[in-house]
Design a protein around this motif. Sequence first.
Motif, PDB file in Angstrom:
ATOM      1  N   CYS A  87      -2.032 -31.906  -9.371  1.00  0.00           N
ATOM      2  CA  CYS A  87      -4.180 -31.106  -9.429  1.00  0.00           C
ATOM      3  C   CYS A  87      -5.601 -31.666  -8.743  1.00  0.00           C
ATOM      4  O   CYS A  87      -4.585 -33.127  -7.803  1.00  0.00           O
ATOM      5  N   ASP A  88      -5.849 -30.897  -8.227  1.00  0.00           N
ATOM      6  CA  ASP A  88      -7.066 -31.246  -7.629  1.00  0.00           C
ATOM      7  C   ASP A  88      -7.764 -32.181  -8.646  1.00  0.00           C
ATOM      8  O   ASP A  88      -7.671 -32.551  -8.823  1.00  0.00           O
ATOM      9  N   PHE A 144      11.603 -31.831  -9.421  1.00  0.00           N
ATOM     10  CA  PHE A 144      10.787 -30.255  -9.323  1.00  0.00           C
ATOM     11  C   PHE A 144       8.931 -30.820  -9.018  1.00  0.00           C
ATOM     12  O   PHE A 144       8.302 -31.344 -10.443  1.00  0.00           O
ATOM     13  N   HIS A 145       8.182 -30.250  -8.592  1.00  0.00           N
ATOM     14  CA  HIS A 145       6.855 -30.328  -7.938  1.00  0.00           C
ATOM     15  C   HIS A 145       6.125 -28.967  -8.863  1.00  0.00           C
ATOM     16  O   HIS A 145       6.652 -27.925  -8.140  1.00  0.00           O
ATOM     17  N   LEU A 146       5.084 -29.273  -9.906  1.00  0.00           N
ATOM     18  CA  LEU A 146       4.156 -28.768  -9.794  1.00  0.00           C
ATOM     19  C   LEU A 146       2.653 -28.793  -9.701  1.00  0.00           C
ATOM     20  O   LEU A 146       2.780 -29.518  -9.770  1.00  0.00           O
ATOM     21  N   ASP A 147       1.900 -27.813  -9.322  1.00  0.00           N
ATOM     22  CA  ASP A 147       0.590 -28.723  -9.272  1.00  0.00           C
ATOM     23  C   ASP A 147      -0.226 -27.598 -10.740  1.00  0.00           C
ATOM     24  O   ASP A 147      -0.171 -26.151 -10.696  1.00  0.00           O
ATOM     25  N   THR A 148      -0.767 -28.245 -11.487  1.00  0.00           N
ATOM     26  CA  THR A 148      -1.254 -28.099 -12.311  1.00  0.00           C
ATOM     27  C   THR A 148      -3.037 -27.611 -12.598  1.00  0.00           C
ATOM     28  O   THR A 148      -3.584 -27.346 -13.499  1.00  0.00           O
ATOM     29  N   THR A 149      -3.748 -27.527 -11.274  1.00  0.00           N
ATOM     30  CA  THR A 149      -5.127 -27.235 -11.102  1.00  0.00           C
ATOM     31  C   THR A 149      -5.939 -25.608 -12.063  1.00  0.00           C
ATOM     32  O   THR A 149      -6.706 -25.774 -12.497  1.00  0.00           O
TER      33      THR A 149
END
Length: 204
Positions: free
Chosen positions: A130-131, A174-179
Motif C-alpha cells: 500500500c502507498d 499472492f501479492h495485492l496492492d490495497t491503495t
Amino acid sequence: MESPAVAATGPFETCVVHMLGYPGMGKRTIGSELATLLDGVLVDNALINRPLLELFRWDGVELLPPEIWERARQIRDAVLSTIEDLAPPSNSYIFTNVIEEGPTAAAEYDRLRSVARRRRSLFLSVMLSCDIETQVSRIDNPDRVARRKGSDPEGYRVHRLHTSLYQPPPADVFHLDTTVTPPSENAARIYEALRERGFAPVAG
C-alpha cells in the motif's frame, strides 16, 4: 501486481489463508470479506492480542511491557493447536499477521503452514502492499482504536520505513496492492487465486 497462479496439486476442500503486511494495509477488512466468500473463520491478530491489551486499556499509542508479546504467543499457540486437534475439519481459516524479519520469523510462518498441511487444506499467503501515505491515514481510525490496535500514525510511518517484514517463499505468495482497490474486490481476487491453485469447496 498480482502473482501468477501456481499449479495445483488439489483439489482442496478447505483452505488456510495467511494475510501479511504492515499495519493499516487492510488485512482484517479484506480478511472479513474473504471469510464471507469462503464461509470461513477470520482469526485476526487482534483476536489473539486483545485479551491482554484490554487489561491495560491500551490506547494504541502508549508503550507496553515487552513481555506481553511472549504471552500473546502462548495464546496464538493455543489457538493453532485447537484448530489442529479439535476444530471441525470442514472449516477454512483466514489469519492476519505482521511478521517482522528476524531469527524466529521463518519458524512462526512455518507453524501456520504446518497447520494447513495437517488439516489437508490449501495454504496461501497474501502479501499486501500500500502507498505509505494511504497506510498512515488509516492508522488512527476509530475502528482500530476500539479493537485495541496500534493507532499512532507517525509511529507506524517510522515502523514502515525502518522495519523489514519476513518474505515467505515466493511459491506460497499472492501479492495485492490495497491503495485504491476496494476490499470486496481484493477479497474476490484472493478467492479466484485460491480456485486457480486447487481450492474446490464442497457445495452446501
